[in-house]
Scaffold this motif. Sequence first.
Motif, short mmCIF file in Angstrom:
data_model
loop_
_atom_site.label_atom_id
_atom_site.label_comp_id
_atom_site.label_asym_id
_atom_site.label_seq_id
_atom_site.Cartn_x
_atom_site.Cartn_y
_atom_site.Cartn_z
N ASN A 59 0.86 -1.19 0.00
CA ASN A 59 0.00 0.00 0.00
C ASN A 59 0.90 1.24 0.00
OD1 ASN A 59 -2.52 -1.49 0.31
ND2 ASN A 59 -1.76 -1.95 2.37
N ASN A 107 1.48 5.61 0.40
CA ASN A 107 1.07 6.90 0.95
C ASN A 107 1.74 8.02 0.17
OD1 ASN A 107 0.45 9.17 2.46
ND2 ASN A 107 1.81 8.64 4.17
N TYR A 129 -3.57 13.55 9.68
CA TYR A 129 -4.15 14.18 8.49
C TYR A 129 -4.53 15.64 8.73
CZ TYR A 129 -6.96 15.11 4.40
OH TYR A 129 -7.45 15.67 3.23
N PHE A 186 -1.15 7.24 6.06
CA PHE A 186 -2.37 7.44 5.27
C PHE A 186 -2.32 6.47 4.09
CE2 PHE A 186 -5.28 9.43 2.32
CZ PHE A 186 -6.18 10.16 3.10
N VAL A 187 -3.39 5.71 3.87
CA VAL A 187 -3.41 4.82 2.70
C VAL A 187 -4.00 5.59 1.52
CG1 VAL A 187 -4.25 2.65 1.71
CG2 VAL A 187 -3.69 2.77 4.15
N THR A 188 -3.13 6.00 0.60
CA THR A 188 -3.60 6.71 -0.59
C THR A 188 -3.99 5.71 -1.67
OG1 THR A 188 -1.91 8.38 -0.06
CG2 THR A 188 -3.01 8.57 -2.20
N THR A 199 -3.99 1.36 -2.82
CA THR A 199 -3.86 -0.02 -2.34
C THR A 199 -2.85 -0.81 -3.17
OG1 THR A 199 -5.63 -0.82 -3.76
CG2 THR A 199 -6.25 -0.04 -1.57
N THR A 230 -8.98 2.95 0.14
CA THR A 230 -8.08 4.05 0.51
C THR A 230 -8.64 4.80 1.73
OG1 THR A 230 -9.14 5.83 -0.71
CG2 THR A 230 -7.68 4.38 -1.96
N ASP A 231 -7.77 5.55 2.40
CA ASP A 231 -8.22 6.44 3.48
C ASP A 231 -8.86 7.71 2.94
OD1 ASP A 231 -7.38 4.71 5.42
OD2 ASP A 231 -5.44 5.68 5.75
N SER A 263 -12.75 8.22 3.51
CA SER A 263 -13.27 8.68 4.80
C SER A 263 -12.84 10.12 5.12
CB SER A 263 -12.83 7.74 5.91
OG SER A 263 -11.43 7.67 5.96
N HIS A 264 -12.03 10.73 4.26
CA HIS A 264 -11.58 12.10 4.51
C HIS A 264 -12.12 13.09 3.50
CE1 HIS A 264 -8.62 10.05 7.07
NE2 HIS A 264 -8.57 11.18 7.72
#
Lengths: 261, 280
Positions: free
Chosen positions: A137, A139, A146, A186-188, A190, B129-130, B133-134
Amino acid sequence: MSGSDPTTTGAAAGGAGIPAGTTGTDASPAPASAGELQTIVAARRLREAQSVFIGVGRPSTAALLARIVHNPRLVLVYESGTIGAKPYHVPLSIGDGELAETADAIVSVPEMFNYWIGTGRIQVAFLGAAQIDPHANLNSTVIGDYEHPRTRLPGAGGAPEIATGCREVVVIAPHSVRTFVKRLDFVTTTGDRTTHVITDLGVLEPDPDTRELVITQIHPGVTPEQVQEATGWELKMADELRVTDPPTEAELEALRELVAR
Amino acid sequence: MAELCSLAEAVGELVHDGDSVALEGFTHLIPFAAGHELLRQGRCELELIRMTPDILYDQMIGVGAARKLTFSYAGNPGVGSLHRLRDAVEHGWPRPIGLEEHSHAGMANRYAAGAAHLPFAVMRGYAGTDLASHTNVKPIACPFTGEQLMAVPALRPDVAIVHAQEADREGNVQLWGIPGVQKEAVLAAARSLVTVERVVERLEPRPGGVVIPGWVIDRVAEAPGGSRPSYSLGITDRDNDFYRFWDKLSRDRDEFTAWMEEHVLGNGVASGGGPECRNP
């Protein structure tokens, strides 16, 4: 801009310089730097590819090198909408004029993502990132919290949908504990479709069952201990760890000529 | 029907303090001249919308003209960070800024939905992805197959500003080269301004040319070189050296401020100087 490492510059695309003290009277070329070798190994991944989606910097250099040395019919696709671009120079941005002037087709951004990327028409994607975790994954959004980031990175760009749209993802990243972290902030993007992670020390591939990255190949002169030290988690080693074939004279010459253009 | 007028008139009539403004152009055809005119006229409290903020928004954010940025990739393409934007996000200088971020695919679909006057667009994206949720996206099931998809809200900016190579005297516009999301931005916005390199008697068809009819544009203004240091294919070249120069200059607040004063704000002043908000 598809998540290329924001901390490196396109100007250093061919590699962070030739080792010092190796030029002079000796007629043989200087040995490849770690950065040059990384670019050459990435180019080899495109030997059989029909099409590749690329961001700026090292991925772009590698794809251009692949067209010169291995695969002249390789279709280069940039997220600016240029399909089948054939630039003579390594572009600084993904939207340089030379890309538009040499493309087979130029499409709008909505068309690029909806008709070309999202449908799986593009075979390989080259991505970079500021951080990568054990499951590949990525970032490229923030370091730290964040809302109150320590470092604000450029953000997602095309990466999330490129990584789920293209059939195969190759990540190109510098090997260091700063980049290879156990847990992303932060997972931008996958890592589900990642097949290879190419670094300046070696090549990692996901375990077919667990999807955890395993080091399968190290570059000449690199030790497994060195790779572990540069990785922020306990890295699994392949049973048969291969050593990367050294660059051929043709690869190295072509890369240096390309970067010097 | 588009009215041909000066850049200063067009900006003065179309853009108000507090507006959401999209100055588009994907690496190519970035409307720098129009953005600079906004700053010279002191527009402020803007929501700036742009897929790739680039140097132009770094400048606009660095002088404090924006309250919010909606974007998908905020870097100096091929060079590195946007230092003024980072300073605003990380340290609140010269003022804090709100962020709404998406992926490129998300922003592109938001513009397309806006151009179609639909409330949202449907896509495969944001999965795992995050980001999901943002930011402002919501999962949605396909009513035919049940497939889980993502809905992204339409973008309907108050004003869209884009740059093109040519317009004719009726205000019909043609751009060629990388088309980005310019047409979508113009059709999505309530008001629109197109700046052009030149006004011609008649638009000649160009390979890959995108024509935007003058009757969907509010103002067309001639601004030769108006996309520099970005470029207008066939007319000006991208100034890659400037993008590298900006990386060094923009790291320092004082150097940035002095440069803006000398090269942008003090240059062809329309309203007496720096960016002061008329209606904070």
